[in-house]
Design an enzyme around this catalytic site. Structure first.
Site, PDB file in Angstrom:
ATOM      1  CE  LYS A 173     -26.854  33.228 -26.910  1.00 55.73           C
ATOM      2  NZ  LYS A 173     -28.291  32.987 -27.236  1.00 55.73           N
ATOM      3  CD  GLU A 248     -23.345  23.783 -39.645  1.00 53.28           C
ATOM      4  OE1 GLU A 248     -23.866  24.334 -40.645  1.00 53.28           O
ATOM      5  OE2 GLU A 248     -23.976  23.169 -38.796  1.00 53.28           O
ATOM      6  CB  CYS A 282     -27.268  23.637 -41.158  1.00 53.72           C
ATOM      7  SG  CYS A 282     -26.760  22.213 -40.201  1.00 53.72           S
ATOM      8  CD  GLU A 381     -29.859  27.878 -44.186  1.00 57.46           C
ATOM      9  OE1 GLU A 381     -29.496  28.935 -43.642  1.00 57.46           O
ATOM     10  OE2 GLU A 381     -29.385  26.772 -43.882  1.00 57.46           O
TER      11      GLU A 381
HETATM   12  P1  NAD Z   1     -28.925  33.228 -35.434  1.00 57.80           P
HETATM   13  O1  NAD Z   1     -27.713  33.004 -36.240  1.00 57.80           O
HETATM   14  O2  NAD Z   1     -29.319  34.627 -35.182  1.00 57.80           O
HETATM   15  O3  NAD Z   1     -28.777  32.494 -34.012  1.00 57.80           O
HETATM   16  C1  NAD Z   1     -27.878  31.428 -33.738  1.00 57.80           C
HETATM   17  C2  NAD Z   1     -27.240  31.672 -32.382  1.00 57.80           C
HETATM   18  O4  NAD Z   1     -26.493  32.887 -32.422  1.00 57.80           O
HETATM   19  C3  NAD Z   1     -28.229  31.840 -31.227  1.00 57.80           C
HETATM   20  O5  NAD Z   1     -27.696  31.274 -30.044  1.00 57.80           O
HETATM   21  C4  NAD Z   1     -28.308  33.335 -31.072  1.00 57.80           C
HETATM   22  O6  NAD Z   1     -28.692  33.738 -29.784  1.00 57.80           O
HETATM   23  C5  NAD Z   1     -26.883  33.748 -31.361  1.00 57.80           C
HETATM   24  N1  NAD Z   1     -26.721  35.131 -31.800  1.00 57.80           N
HETATM   25  C6  NAD Z   1     -27.614  35.911 -32.458  1.00 57.80           C
HETATM   26  N2  NAD Z   1     -27.084  37.128 -32.687  1.00 57.80           N
HETATM   27  C7  NAD Z   1     -25.829  37.124 -32.173  1.00 57.80           C
HETATM   28  C8  NAD Z   1     -24.776  38.076 -32.138  1.00 57.80           C
HETATM   29  N3  NAD Z   1     -24.912  39.292 -32.647  1.00 57.80           N
HETATM   30  N4  NAD Z   1     -23.617  37.708 -31.567  1.00 57.80           N
HETATM   31  C9  NAD Z   1     -23.460  36.470 -31.061  1.00 57.80           C
HETATM   32  N5  NAD Z   1     -24.422  35.534 -31.053  1.00 57.80           N
HETATM   33  C10 NAD Z   1     -25.592  35.848 -31.611  1.00 57.80           C
HETATM   34  O7  NAD Z   1     -30.092  32.452 -36.082  1.00 57.80           O
HETATM   35  P2  NAD Z   1     -31.645  32.742 -35.867  1.00 57.80           P
HETATM   36  O8  NAD Z   1     -31.985  34.183 -35.867  1.00 57.80           O
HETATM   37  O9  NAD Z   1     -32.067  32.002 -34.672  1.00 57.80           O
HETATM   38  O10 NAD Z   1     -32.194  32.124 -37.207  1.00 57.80           O
HETATM   39  C11 NAD Z   1     -32.156  32.884 -38.402  1.00 57.80           C
HETATM   40  C12 NAD Z   1     -31.675  32.064 -39.548  1.00 57.80           C
HETATM   41  O11 NAD Z   1     -30.424  31.422 -39.231  1.00 57.80           O
HETATM   42  C13 NAD Z   1     -32.535  30.887 -39.926  1.00 57.80           C
HETATM   43  O12 NAD Z   1     -33.597  31.245 -40.721  1.00 57.80           O
HETATM   44  C14 NAD Z   1     -31.572  30.002 -40.649  1.00 57.80           C
HETATM   45  O13 NAD Z   1     -31.447  30.371 -41.983  1.00 57.80           O
HETATM   46  C15 NAD Z   1     -30.289  30.245 -39.951  1.00 57.80           C
HETATM   47  N6  NAD Z   1     -29.947  29.165 -39.024  1.00 57.80           N
HETATM   48  C16 NAD Z   1     -29.059  28.245 -39.432  1.00 57.80           C
HETATM   49  C17 NAD Z   1     -28.717  27.220 -38.586  1.00 57.80           C
HETATM   50  C18 NAD Z   1     -27.734  26.187 -38.982  1.00 57.80           C
HETATM   51  O14 NAD Z   1     -27.681  25.120 -38.382  1.00 57.80           O
HETATM   52  N7  NAD Z   1     -26.898  26.437 -39.941  1.00 57.80           N
HETATM   53  C19 NAD Z   1     -29.279  27.125 -37.331  1.00 57.80           C
HETATM   54  C20 NAD Z   1     -30.186  28.091 -36.926  1.00 57.80           C
HETATM   55  C21 NAD Z   1     -30.502  29.112 -37.796  1.00 57.80           C
END
Ligand code: NAD
Length: 479
Positions: A173, A248, A282, A381
C-alpha cells in the site's frame, strides 16, 4: 497522464469502489493524474492473490531463480532510469538529481537482494546423541508493506526487495501522495518474470486501504515506514492477529560538532543532511550540537551556506524542492511560526527562486539559533528543511543533548579525537552512528532502523533479509 490502476494478481484494474484520488505535482499544485481509492475489498483480493502465488508458481521458485528475477528487475529499473526519475520528481516534487539518486538506490536494492537470495543460510545445532537439528530460515508467507511518500521508490525497493528475495509474496500500500514509481516498478517486475500475484500494489487512503491491510488476518508480517502515530495504529491492528511488525518511524537526529572537527568537511554535510528532500527524511540531521568555543563561527558559516541555497521546482534541479502537499506545508509553517513567536531566533533563511511556480508547496530552508532543548521544535520531527542549533560545553553535555529526545534513529559525531569518536558512538542512543560523515539513511549494505520512538526491527543489509524470514527448527532423532 493516464489514470493509474492497481496491480492485483498480475492484472491492472480500478478499485471496487470506482472512486479515485487526485495526484498533484507539489511543484505547482496541479492535478496530473489520479489513483484508485481502494478499500478492504481490494486489499482482500490482493492478499488472496499473494497467498495463491505463495502456494503456487512463486513458492515453487528456488532461491536462485528468485535472485535472478530480482537482478533482472534491477537491470530493467536502470534501463528505465530517466522515465522513473521524471515520474518520481513529478509525483513528490523532489529535485531531479535526488529523484535520479533514489531510482539508482532502488535498482541497487533489487541488485543487492537478488544477489543475497540464495545466500541466506540456516544453521545446524548440536543436540542430543543420535540427533540432527537444523534451523531453517523460511519466509513469513504474505507480507504487507505500507510505504510513505518521502522516498517511495527507495523504500519500496528496500522493503519489497528483501521480502521477495526471502520468498514472501507481497501486498504493497504505497502512500496516497506518491504511488507512481511503485506502480511502474511493479509492472517492470512482471516483465522481469515475477509470477503474477507475487507482488500486488493497492493504492488508497491510509485510513481505508492502509488500515485494512494492517488488520487483515491473511497477512503474516508487516513492514511500516511513516509517522509514529500511524505506526502505533498499525502495530495495534497487527497485534490483534499476532503478526510481527517492523516499524521505521522517523527521528530528530543530531550532528555533534566538537571544536577539533574539520569544519570544511563537516558543514556541507550538515547542510545537506537537513536540506536533502526538503527535510522530509526520517534520518534528516535536524539538530546540530556545537561546542561553545566554535559556536559563533559555525553559525556564521552555516548562515552563509543557508542563504546561498536555491529553492524551486524539482525539475529545475534546486537544492530544495517543495514539500509534498498543502497539509505538510501548513503543518511545518505552524510549527515554525509557534517557535518564532516563542522567541527562538531565525539565524538564516534561504530564498524562493523567482521562477518557482505559484501554487507549489515551498518552504525555503531555515536555520534556528540557540534553541532551548525542551522546546517542541527541538523535540518533535518537523519534517521540513529546518535545522535547529544548540551549544554544549562538554562531551557529557553533548551526549545528554543528543539523547534528549524521544527518538533514536541516526546521529553523527565530528571530531578528530579517535577515543572520543568511539566513546560518543557507543553512548549515543541511535540505530546508526556516523563518525566524520553522515548517511542520512543511505547505505543499502548497512542495517537501518531505530531505537526508542524511532521504531524497531531492521531493514537494509542482510539483517533486512532476515527480518523477512522466521526460523523453523527441525529435530531428527535417527539413533
Ligand atoms: P503517515 O504515517 O500517516 O503515512 C505513512 C503511510 O501509512 C502511508 O502509506 C499512509 O497511507 C499509511 N497510513 C496512514 N494511516 C494509516 C492507518 N490508519 N493504517 C494503516 N496505514 C495508514 O504519514 P503522513 O501523514 O503521510 O505524514 C505525517 C508525518 O509522518 C510526517 O510529518 C512525518 O513526521 C512522518 N513521516 C515519517 C516518515 C519516515 O520515513 N519516518 C515518512 C513519512 C512521514
Amino acid at each position: 497522464m493516464k489514470p493509474q490502476l492497481n496491480l492485483i494478481a498480475g492484472e491492472h484494474g480500478a478499485a471496487f469502489s470506482g472512486l479515485r484520488i487526485d495526484v498533484l505535482d507539489p511543484s505547482d499544485g496541479r492535478v496530473f493524474t489520479s489513483l484508485p481509492r481502494s478499500d478492504a475489498r481490494d486489499i482482500d483480493a490482493a492478499v488472496q492473490a499473494a497467498r495463491a502465488a505463495f502456494h503456487g508458481a512463486w513458492g515453487r521458485c528456488t532461491a536462485t531463480e528468485r535472485g535472478r528475477i530480482l537482478t533482472k528487475l534491477s537491470a530493467l529499473i536502470l534501463q528505465h532510469h530517466e522515465e522513473l526519475s521524471l515520474l518520481e520528481c513529478a509525483d513528490t516534487g523532489k529535485p531531479i538529481q535526488q529523484a535520479k539518486a533514489d531510482i539508482t538506490a532502488c535498482a541497487r536494492y533489487f541488485e543487492y537482494y537478488g544477489g543475497a537470495a540464495d545466500k541466506l543460510h540456516g544453521e545446524s545445532i548440536p543436540y542430543a546423541a543420535g540427533s540432527t537439528v537444523i534451523a531453517v530460515r523460511v519466509p513469513h508467507g504474505v507480507t504487507g508493506h505500507i510505504i510513505p511518500w518521502n522516498y517511495p521508490a527507495q523504500i519500496f525497493g528496500r522493503s519489497v526487495g528483501g521480502a521477495l528475495a526471502a520468498g514472501n509474496a507481497c501486498v504493497v500500500k504505497p502512500a496516497e501522495d506518491a504511488c507512481l514509481s511503485p506502480l511502474r516498478i511493479a509492472a517492470l517486475a512482471l516483465q522481469a518474470g515475477l509470477p503474477a500475484g507475487a507482488l500486488n500494489i493497492v493504492c488508497g487512503l491510509g485510513v481505508e486501504a492502509g488500515a485494512a491491510l494492517a488488520a487483515h488476518t491473511g497477512i503474516n508480517h508487516i513492514s511500516f515506514t511513516g509517522s509514529p502515530q500511524t505506526g502505533t495504529a498499525v502495530a495495534q491492528a497487527a497485534a490483534a492477529n499476532h503478526v510481527p511488525v517492523t516499524l521505521e518511524l522517523g527521528g530528530k537526529s543530531p550532528q555533534l560538532l566538537f571544536a577539533d572537527a574539520d569544519l570544511d568537511k563537516a558543514l556541507p554535510v550538515v547542510v545537506n543532511a537537513i536540506v536533502q528532500n526538503a527535510g522530509q527524511t526520517c534520518a534528516a540531521g535536524s539538530r546540530v550540537l556545537i561546542e561553545r568555543s566554535i559556536y559563533d563561527t559555525v553559525i556564521a558559516q552555516l548562515k552563509a551556506r543557508f542563504e546561498a541555497l536555491t529553492t524551486g521546482a524539482g525539475k529545475t534541479g534546486p537544492d530544495c524542492g517543495p514539500l509534498i502537499n498543502r497539509r505538510q506545508l501548513d503543518r511545518v509553517s505552524a510549527m515554525i511560526d509557534a517557535a518564532l513567536a516563542d522567541g527562538i531566533q531565525l539565524a538564516a533563511r534561504a530564498k524562493l527562486a523567482a521562477d518557482a511556480p505559484a501554487g507549489g508547496f515551498y518552504f525555503p530552508p531555515m536555520l534556528l539559533n540557540a534553541v532551548p532543548s525542551e522546546h517542541p521544535v527541538a523535540q518533535m520531527e518537523v519534517f521540513g528543511p529546518v535545522l535547529a542549533a544548540f551549544a554544549f560545553d562538554s562531551e557529557d553535555e553533548a551526549i545528554e543533548l543528543a539523547n534528549g529526545t524521544p527518538f533514536g534513529l541516526t546521529a553523527a559525531v565530528w571530531t578528530r579525537d579517535g577515543a572520543r569518536q568511539l566513546r560518543a558512538a557507543h553512548r549515543i542512543e541511535a540505530g546508526q552512528v556516523f563518525v566524520n560523515n553522515y548517511g542520512a539513511g543511505g547505505g543499502i549494505e548497512l542495517p537501518f532502523g531505530g531505537m526508542k520512538h524511532s521504531g524497531y526491527g531492521r531493514e537494509k543489509a542482510f539483517e533486512g533479509l532476515r527480518s523477512f524470514t522466521t526460523i523453523k527448527t527441525i529435530a531428527i532423532q535417527h539413533g
